[in-house]
Design a protein around this motif. Sequence first.
Motif, PDB file in Angstrom:
ATOM      1  N   ILE A   1      -3.729   1.090  -2.980  1.00  0.00           N
ATOM      2  CA  ILE A   1      -4.336   0.872  -1.672  1.00  0.00           C
ATOM      3  C   ILE A   1      -4.304  -0.623  -1.343  1.00  0.00           C
ATOM      4  O   ILE A   1      -4.685  -1.035  -0.263  1.00  0.00           O
ATOM      5  CB  ILE A   1      -5.784   1.405  -1.582  1.00  0.00           C
ATOM      6  CG1 ILE A   1      -6.686   0.731  -2.597  1.00  0.00           C
ATOM      7  CG2 ILE A   1      -5.818   2.905  -1.746  1.00  0.00           C
ATOM      8  CD1 ILE A   1      -8.164   1.004  -2.372  1.00  0.00           C
TER       9      ILE A   1
ATOM     10  N   TYR B   1      -6.386  -5.409   1.394  1.00  0.00           N
ATOM     11  CA  TYR B   1      -6.191  -4.056   1.886  1.00  0.00           C
ATOM     12  C   TYR B   1      -6.481  -4.058   3.374  1.00  0.00           C
ATOM     13  O   TYR B   1      -7.028  -5.020   3.923  1.00  0.00           O
ATOM     14  CB  TYR B   1      -7.084  -3.054   1.138  1.00  0.00           C
ATOM     15  CG  TYR B   1      -8.561  -3.212   1.406  1.00  0.00           C
ATOM     16  CD1 TYR B   1      -9.200  -2.442   2.377  1.00  0.00           C
ATOM     17  CD2 TYR B   1      -9.321  -4.136   0.692  1.00  0.00           C
ATOM     18  CE1 TYR B   1     -10.560  -2.595   2.622  1.00  0.00           C
ATOM     19  CE2 TYR B   1     -10.675  -4.281   0.931  1.00  0.00           C
ATOM     20  CZ  TYR B   1     -11.284  -3.513   1.900  1.00  0.00           C
ATOM     21  OH  TYR B   1     -12.621  -3.672   2.159  1.00  0.00           O
TER      22      TYR B   1
ATOM     23  N   GLN C   1      -8.617  -7.218   4.761  1.00  0.00           N
ATOM     24  CA  GLN C   1      -9.782  -7.649   3.986  1.00  0.00           C
ATOM     25  C   GLN C   1      -9.241  -8.181   2.666  1.00  0.00           C
ATOM     26  O   GLN C   1      -8.703  -7.424   1.849  1.00  0.00           O
ATOM     27  CB  GLN C   1     -10.743  -6.488   3.737  1.00  0.00           C
ATOM     28  CG  GLN C   1     -11.992  -6.892   3.009  1.00  0.00           C
ATOM     29  CD  GLN C   1     -12.869  -7.845   3.823  1.00  0.00           C
ATOM     30  OE1 GLN C   1     -13.239  -7.556   4.946  1.00  0.00           O
ATOM     31  NE2 GLN C   1     -13.181  -8.990   3.238  1.00  0.00           N
TER      32      GLN C   1
ATOM     33  N   ASN D   1      -8.639  -2.381   6.252  1.00  0.00           N
ATOM     34  CA  ASN D   1      -9.827  -1.552   6.406  1.00  0.00           C
ATOM     35  C   ASN D   1      -9.601  -0.492   7.486  1.00  0.00           C
ATOM     36  O   ASN D   1      -8.507  -0.406   8.064  1.00  0.00           O
ATOM     37  CB  ASN D   1     -11.075  -2.408   6.670  1.00  0.00           C
ATOM     38  CG  ASN D   1     -10.998  -3.179   7.979  1.00  0.00           C
ATOM     39  OD1 ASN D   1     -10.280  -2.828   8.911  1.00  0.00           O
ATOM     40  ND2 ASN D   1     -11.759  -4.257   8.039  1.00  0.00           N
ATOM     41  N   GLU D   2     -10.606   0.314   7.751  1.00  0.00           N
ATOM     42  CA  GLU D   2     -10.457   1.436   8.685  1.00  0.00           C
ATOM     43  C   GLU D   2     -10.030   1.002  10.078  1.00  0.00           C
ATOM     44  O   GLU D   2      -9.380   1.752  10.789  1.00  0.00           O
ATOM     45  CB  GLU D   2     -11.752   2.251   8.751  1.00  0.00           C
ATOM     46  CG  GLU D   2     -12.000   3.066   7.502  1.00  0.00           C
ATOM     47  CD  GLU D   2     -13.241   3.934   7.609  1.00  0.00           C
ATOM     48  OE1 GLU D   2     -13.907   3.941   8.662  1.00  0.00           O
ATOM     49  OE2 GLU D   2     -13.541   4.613   6.613  1.00  0.00           O
ATOM     50  N   SER D   3     -10.391  -0.196  10.478  1.00  0.00           N
ATOM     51  CA  SER D   3      -9.999  -0.678  11.809  1.00  0.00           C
ATOM     52  C   SER D   3      -8.622  -1.340  11.796  1.00  0.00           C
ATOM     53  O   SER D   3      -8.150  -1.795  12.829  1.00  0.00           O
ATOM     54  CB  SER D   3     -11.048  -1.657  12.352  1.00  0.00           C
ATOM     55  OG  SER D   3     -11.071  -2.832  11.571  1.00  0.00           O
ATOM     56  N   GLY D   4      -7.987  -1.393  10.616  1.00  0.00           N
ATOM     57  CA  GLY D   4      -6.661  -1.980  10.505  1.00  0.00           C
ATOM     58  C   GLY D   4      -6.662  -3.478  10.263  1.00  0.00           C
ATOM     59  O   GLY D   4      -5.605  -4.107  10.254  1.00  0.00           O
ATOM     60  N   SER D   5      -7.843  -4.056  10.043  1.00  0.00           N
ATOM     61  CA  SER D   5      -7.933  -5.492   9.767  1.00  0.00           C
ATOM     62  C   SER D   5      -7.760  -5.753   8.281  1.00  0.00           C
ATOM     63  O   SER D   5      -8.168  -4.950   7.446  1.00  0.00           O
ATOM     64  CB  SER D   5      -9.299  -6.033  10.205  1.00  0.00           C
ATOM     65  OG  SER D   5      -9.486  -5.861  11.583  1.00  0.00           O
TER      66      SER D   5
ATOM     67  N   GLU E   1       0.851  -1.194   0.000  1.00  0.00           N
ATOM     68  CA  GLU E   1       0.000   0.000   0.000  1.00  0.00           C
ATOM     69  C   GLU E   1       0.888   1.247   0.000  1.00  0.00           C
ATOM     70  O   GLU E   1       1.854   1.336   0.746  1.00  0.00           O
ATOM     71  CB  GLU E   1      -0.888  -0.017   1.245  1.00  0.00           C
ATOM     72  CG  GLU E   1      -1.772   1.187   1.391  1.00  0.00           C
ATOM     73  CD  GLU E   1      -2.599   1.143   2.679  1.00  0.00           C
ATOM     74  OE1 GLU E   1      -3.265   2.153   2.951  1.00  0.00           O
ATOM     75  OE2 GLU E   1      -2.577   0.127   3.394  1.00  0.00           O
TER      76      GLU E   1
END
Length: 193
Positions: free
Chosen positions: A92, A60, A68, A62-66, A41
């Motif tokens: 990304i 990638y 996906q 996600n917003e919580s850092g997990s 990324e």
Amino acid sequence: MFDLLYKNISRHIQLSDEEFEQFSSLFMLKSFKRKETVLREGDYCLFEGLVLNGCFKVFYLNESGSEQTLYFAVEGWWITDIDSLINNVSSILNIEALENSDVFMISKKDKEMLYNDMPKIEKLFRIMNQQSSVALQRRILSLTGKTADKRYLEFLDKYPGLEQRITQQQVASYLGITHEFLSKIRKKISLGK
């Protein structure tokens, strides 16, 4: 050495021996170790690659850092970040080898050159991009409209044998569920409920 590449493109276009030699001469064989990053990324994707052997995850954060996972690429699949490649924007996506793997890679520059020199190649990548768009549409519809059970069964159908090569956490990431929920689904299916 180029058998898989030849079979892969022959499903879409026909090249003479000379044309295939010109086409294949622009691919570089690259080897990646397990857990090695092919694309990170924030970097710019300047390649497309055909997986000869091994397995990759394209994902990638996600917003919580997990993680996906968008898809897995096994033998005969292509890896790239098409948005970064085409639009010259930072990626990304991340691409990571899940096993020791070999990939035939072609640079964006060489691919563009082939478009000018061999119109058949532009047709090849157009067809491949159309198929990618269809796969992406089906993936979105599956994620938004199907139960996790059905998505898991689709995963097994789409990637036969892959479940034995990757972790349950990676399968769950692809399905958009927790690995605990995946365990429940697997148990329910094994019991035939």
